[in-house]
Design an enzyme around this catalytic site. Structure first.
Site, short mmCIF file in Angstrom:
data_model
loop_
_atom_site.label_atom_id
_atom_site.label_comp_id
_atom_site.label_asym_id
_atom_site.label_seq_id
_atom_site.Cartn_x
_atom_site.Cartn_y
_atom_site.Cartn_z
N GLY A 134 -19.96 7.54 2.62
CA GLY A 134 -18.96 7.97 1.60
C GLY A 134 -20.04 8.23 0.38
CE LYS B 219 -4.17 0.87 0.38
NZ LYS B 219 -5.66 0.45 -0.03
CG ASN C 197 -14.38 4.07 -7.40
OD1 ASN C 197 -14.77 3.06 -6.98
ND2 ASN C 197 -14.94 4.43 -8.80
CB VAL C 198 -16.37 1.70 -2.61
CG1 VAL C 198 -16.58 1.14 -1.69
CG2 VAL C 198 -14.98 1.87 -2.72
N GLY C 199 -18.62 4.59 -2.53
CA GLY C 199 -20.38 4.18 -2.21
C GLY C 199 -20.93 4.35 -3.38
#
Ligand code: GLU
Length: 415
Positions: A216, A104, A219-221
């Site tokens: 959120g 990461k 992008n994910v939300g």
């Protein structure tokens, strides 16, 4: 209480080691990353001054293959946070059966305060600084919080210039025009939706009409909301860093996104029945599924007791602390852990890398079908372990992941 993410990751690992009956030596090896690189990145700002940003690349374990994991740009980035995130990537790649280890990266910066030019110079500076330890068969970065395909395009371009040849496989989630894979942009949210539907079925909760709250709206939300809505669930609450909105009749995710793009936030969306805070979203009554899709440490010993959702699907990495895990387990709340719930992103990153190696570009429906297949077989494996152990889902997912890593270390003669 907010926890140091590295401490969190260590507690989770310890629990898995105990469940698997492994000795202390295994814990010793896996509790430390193999390599930590800290860099300083001088960036020429638009006003002519120079600002120096601190960045990291952490490589946790590469027994299963090259290190893999995103790079986040966030003002809260710390060394310990990046270590935890790298370790979580090792387990995520392992549980999803990918030929990758965990890594990461992070830069301590608020990218929302940078101009496009400053962001580009920072991105090129960061990849130059970590270039000696990355590469398509060494360590492959990707996006994370506040980084995106444009940043990946700069990474790829700068790295390629440095090497004097085109190296598309050095990063994933590139734009589709630049060797990116179809489906990568929606992959994490799509996987979250697959995991939510799977967990609902196991729980005996009809997905059709299930009430969902999403923290959120990045992008994910957004893509989690989009696919869950498409598959019949009702998105009753969403939020971003500025606050949240609620409507018991449900939102149209695309309209919320268009509004956010125009105004910079979901707050003020005209269809909302009321505004809510991020904290209120997490503890809403009358919701079935909660998707924390922002950052770590949001469900803690302080608010876990007040969570009303039946199922939590971790779109973000590390949103639930180990203390909160215990409280939720006792309450009977099912937590689908990050290392499986949000693995869709890295799964399609893997598909992108395979396409880059072969000079191919697969079709969107093909990528999504393969993604769904991989998510379902990983979920199935985790649930089987869960029934066998009678533990929580996180411990089961960790047991699957750590077992594969340890077996590989034995086979390679590392232990
Ligand atoms: N940053 C994402 C994650 O946490 C994606 C990593 C990748 O695609 O390599 O899983």
């Amino acid at each position: 209480m907010a926890e140091n993410p590295y401490e969190m990751a260590l507690k989770q690992l310890k629990k898995a080691i105990d469940v698997l009956g492994y000795d202390r030596n295994i814990y010793e090896i896996l509790s430390k990353p193999q390599r930590i690189l800290e860099v300083s990145i001088p960036v020429k700002m638009d006003d002519g001054s120079i600002k120096v940003f601190i960045g990291y690349r952490v490589q946790h374990n590469n027994v299963l293959g090259p290190y893999k994991g995103g790079v986040r740009y966030h003002p809260g980035v710390t060394r310990d946070e990046v270590i935890a995130l790298a370790m979580w990537m090792t387990w995520k790649c392992s549980v999803a059966d990918l030929p990758y280890g965990g890594g990461k990266g992070g830069v301590r910066v608020d990218p929302r305060k940078l101009s496009m030019g400053e962001l580009e110079r920072l991105s090129r500076g960061y990849i130059r600084a970590i270039a000696p330890i990355v590469g398509p068969d060494i360590d492959i970065p990707a996006p994370d919080v506040y980084t995106n395909p444009q940043v990946m395009a700069w990474f790829m371009d700068e790295y390629s210039k440095l090497k004097g040849r085109n190296v598309p496989g050095v990063v994933t989630a590139k734009p589709v025009e630049l060797w990116g894979s179809y489906g990568r942009i929606e992959a994490t949210g799509y996987g979250v939706a697959v995991a939510a539907k799977f967990a609902s079925r196991k729980y005996g909760l009809p997905f059709e009409g299930a009430r969902v709250a999403i923290q959120g709206y990045g992008n994910v939300g957004y893509y989690s909301a989009l696919f869950m809505h498409e598959w019949g669930a009702k998105i009753v609450a969403v939020s971003d860093s500025k606050g949240g909105i609620y409507n018991p009749d449900g939102f149209d995710p695309q309209k919320v996104k268009a509004f956010k793009e125009r105004t910079g936030t979901v707050v003020g969306f005209p269809d909302a029945k009321k505004d809510i805070t991020n904290e209120e979203l997490l503890t809403l009554e009358n919701i079935d599924i909660l998707v924390p899709a922002a950052i770590e440490n949001v469900i803690t010993s302080e608010n876990a007791d007040k969570v009303h959702a039946k199922i939590i699907v971790e779109g973000a990495n590390g949103p639930v602390t180990p203390e909160a895990d215990e409280i939720l387990f006792k309450k009977g709340v099912v937590v689908v852990p990050d290392i499986i719930a949000n693995a869709g992103g890295v799964i399609v990153s893997y598909y992108e890398w395979v396409q880059n190696m072969q000079g191919l570009q697969w079709k969107l429906d093909e990528v999504l079908r393969m993604l769904e297949d991989k998510m379902l077989s990983a979920l199935d494996k985790v649930y089987r372990k869960y029934y066998k152990l009678g533990s929580d889902l996180r411990t089961a997912a960790y047991a699957v992941a750590v077992e594969r890593v340890v077996n590989a270390m034995k086979l390679r003669g590392w232990i």
